[in-house]
Design a protein around this motif. Structure first.
Motif: not given
Length: 645
Positions: A516-535
């Motif tokens: 979905r988002y392309g090859v990301l680093n760990v910090q980007q994965l962390d932020a997007l996972r947290e954003g999804m959880d919040m939603y």
């Protein structure tokens, strides 16, 4: 699927990144393309998805009057720590001001079979590669969980004026349900960009006329529309995940497939197209053009593709289903019809009546239907294991319903193997969708939690055996011997098996996010996972409030000795649907009101012993205030309180 060797590069970093949280149930994508609107497919929506919540302003945003959390940004130092150098264009995932330029990689426009026009890969590309980053030709944003209509975009474009460069691009666009024109055949990625024509001026006589009816037909045939933009990204950007409709000239050139090989993400007026499965040079680039119909049997899918795209679908899934035995095709049709006519109505009735016995009976029916599908698939010896999995997608609804029943009945003791099947099916017909990422994250959380619990129990058993034998390593005696060492051995073996399964689930989760988002680093994965959880957590809270008949829910906080109450409102308030901020002194029921555009009301309450000028913390950003109907600019607290001090 991305090579395991690549996925494992960041697997260890994932293990301790993400806390367990509540996730939505499984489901298929609801992105509407062309004139296939989400609401038009309501009969096919799965109740395993998040139930649509009432529209509310400011969803996903922090209240204007509340202390803002630090904004997540992806810095270069994060890349160095993670070992990955993410593409600079992915700054769009966190920076609302960042407007990346147009990018087209390893893609060409080609004449496809049957007189169709479309995009093909001009080189071998792999999962997670960014193919295109496209600014919209025209874009219109709606409200939360509500997309504008094609007529709304038509009116906006007419009001803004159809200047010559815009008309040149509209004339060259590929209209799927029409014969290919010479202008389309002559088009390239350069000429599909309005900037190319800008140098000719807005009065280019060669620009064709586009009247209102023609414009509406182009929008209806070629638009991309959805009830919300990417929810995880919008949370990271602290923006409302509003619905949208837009025109991207390259979008209709993506061919249809019931097993698409690209994923599409819309952020603001930018569209990102990533590779969702490895694609060979010369292979057509595809997407799902029929919405949730993609989970139905062969004939329904082909009927919709013919209506939307003007041709008979010959994708690998349709071809495989066509040559499958009659027994297989009948079993898939029976499972789908059962879901629509019996399974879904029974599920709704069970939820309304809270009837556990009826739910168990429903689970038995679902298991029987799925058993018949599995028997039919096994009986067709001409099918490979991969082809059998592809065919199961036509009965996805019934598999999904079985998972829902299992989770509702058994709760934390549900069977994750059933969820794994749904995840693999979503990977077939909706790779890189929000359903793919959310279900992959849910499965990863379950498996990780079970592995950690098993490791803890095995450790406790080993610890309990210390001192029962010689010093040093614990004795894991023979079966039936003193100390019961065989129990500890079994526990260790189970822990290892669950850890291996958890490692695999982490790889599946990582692959879903890369799709979905392309090859990301760990910090980007962390932020997007947290954003999804919040939603997801916010939607669940909104559903609870709605079920309980609440319109708002408040929580009291104390920051720097100041008491305030944060009120989450369900839906808008009177007066334009805006929230309000009230300052209240002792005995003052009216107080001061502040208009907050995020729909969240914040009540500040006086703290005994504190002077009135600290009622408004200076580190709180208050942009607009209203007292007795008069608007004031934010200033010092003395100015705010005035004579009321």
């Amino acid at each position: 699927m991305m090579p395991i060797s690549e996925l494992r590069l960041v697997r260890k970093a994932l293990r301790n990144l993400f806390p367990a949280t509540a996730f939505p149930r499984t489901g298929c994508p609801q992105r509407a393309t062309g004139i296939v609107r989400t609401k038009d497919n309501a009969a096919h929506l799965h109740h395993s998805r998040i139930a649509p919540a009432p529209a509310t302003k400011g969803f996903g945003l922090s209240p204007t009057g509340a202390p803002q959390p630090p904004k997540k940004t992806f810095e270069k130092e994060d890349e160095e720590e993670s070992g990955f150098a993410a593409r600079p264009e992915y700054q769009i995932y966190s920076d609302t001001e960042f407007k990346p330029k147009r990018i087209v990689n390893d893609v060409s426009i080609s004449d496809l079979d049957g007189g169709r026009w479309g995009l093909v890969a001009s080189a071998d590309v792999t999962t997670g590669d960014l193919l295109m980053l496209l600014p919209a030709l025209s874009f219109l944003e709606g409200s939360f969980q509500e997309a504008p209509e094609p007529e709304d975009l038509q009116m906006a474009m007419l009001e803004n004026g159809l200047h010559a460069p815009l008309r040149k691009v509209l004339d060259a666009m590929y209209i799927p349900d029409e014969a290919v024109t010479q202008a389309t055949k002559d088009a390239s990625f350069i000429t599909l960009d309005p900037k190319f024509w800008t140098s000719r001026g807005n009065k280019d006589a060669s620009a064709p006329t586009v009247d209102a009816s023609r414009l509406l037909h182009i929008i209806q045939s070629c638009c991309c529309t959805d009830a919300q933009q990417d929810t995880a990204v919008m949370q990271v950007r602290q923006q409302l995940p509003a619905g949208f409709i837009g025109l991207w000239p390259e979008f209709p050139l993506l061919s249809h497939s019931c097993v698409p090989n690209t994923s599409i993400t819309v952020i603001g007026d930018r569209m990102l197209v990533h590779v969702a499965r490895d694609v060979k040079k010369g292979e057509a680039l595809t997407r799902n053009c029929i919405g949730s119909i993609v989970t139905t049997p062969l004939e329904e899918r082909r009927k919709m593709v013919l209506e939307q795209r003007g041709h008979r679908c010959m994708c690998p899934r349709c071809v495989t289903e066509e040559r499958a035995s009659e027994e297989v095709r009948d079993a898939l049709v029976d499972a789908h019809n059962w879901y629509v006519n019996d399974g879904l109505p029974q599920w709704n009735a069970c939820q309304e009546d809270e009837d556990m016995e009826a739910l168990k009976s429903l689970q038995s029916e679902a298991e029987q239907l799925i058993s018949e599908v599995e028997d039919a698939l096994r009986s067709d010896e001409s099918l490979s294991d991969e082809e059998r999995m592809i065919l199961r997608a036509a009965a996805y609804d019934s598999y999904d319903l079985m998972v829902m029943c299992d989770e509702f009945i058994h709760q934390e003791n549900s069977h994750p193997s059933l969820l794994r099947v749904c995840l693999e099916l979503i990977r077939i017909f909706a790779p890189g969708s929000e359903s793919h990422t959310s279900v992959a994250a849910k499965y990863d959380t379950i498996m990780k939690s079970r592995a950690e619990l098993a490791e803890y129990r095995a450790g406790q058993q080993l610890k309990d055996k210390k001192g029962g034998g010689r010093k040093g390593r614990p004795r894991l005696g023979r079966p039936g011997g003193s100390g019961g060492g065989s129990g500890a051995l079994v526990a260790v073996r189970q822990a290892r098996e669950l850890r291996e399964a958890a490692d695999e689930s982490a790889e599946l989760y990582l692959e879903a996010f890369f799709c979905r988002y392309g090859v990301l680093n760990v910090q980007q994965l962390d932020a997007l996972r947290e954003g999804m959880d919040m939603y997801i957590e916010a939607l669940e809270q909104m559903s609870i409030m709605k079920a309980e008949g609440k319109t708002e829910e408040s929580q009291d906080y104390i920051i720097d000795g100041i008491k305030f109450s944060l009120v989450d409102k369900l839906g808008g308030t009177a007066g334009g649907g805006m929230g309000s901020l009230g300052f209240r002194e002792e005995g003052d029921e009216e107080g001061y009101e502040l208009i907050s555009k995020d729909g969240v009301k914040l009540m500040m309450m006086d703290t005994p012993g504190l002077p009135a000028d600290v009622l408004v913390p200076h580190d709180v950003d208050l942009s607009e205030r209203v007292k007795n109907g008069d608007m004031f600019e934010y200033g010092l607290s003395d100015d705010v309180l005035g004579d009321e001090k």
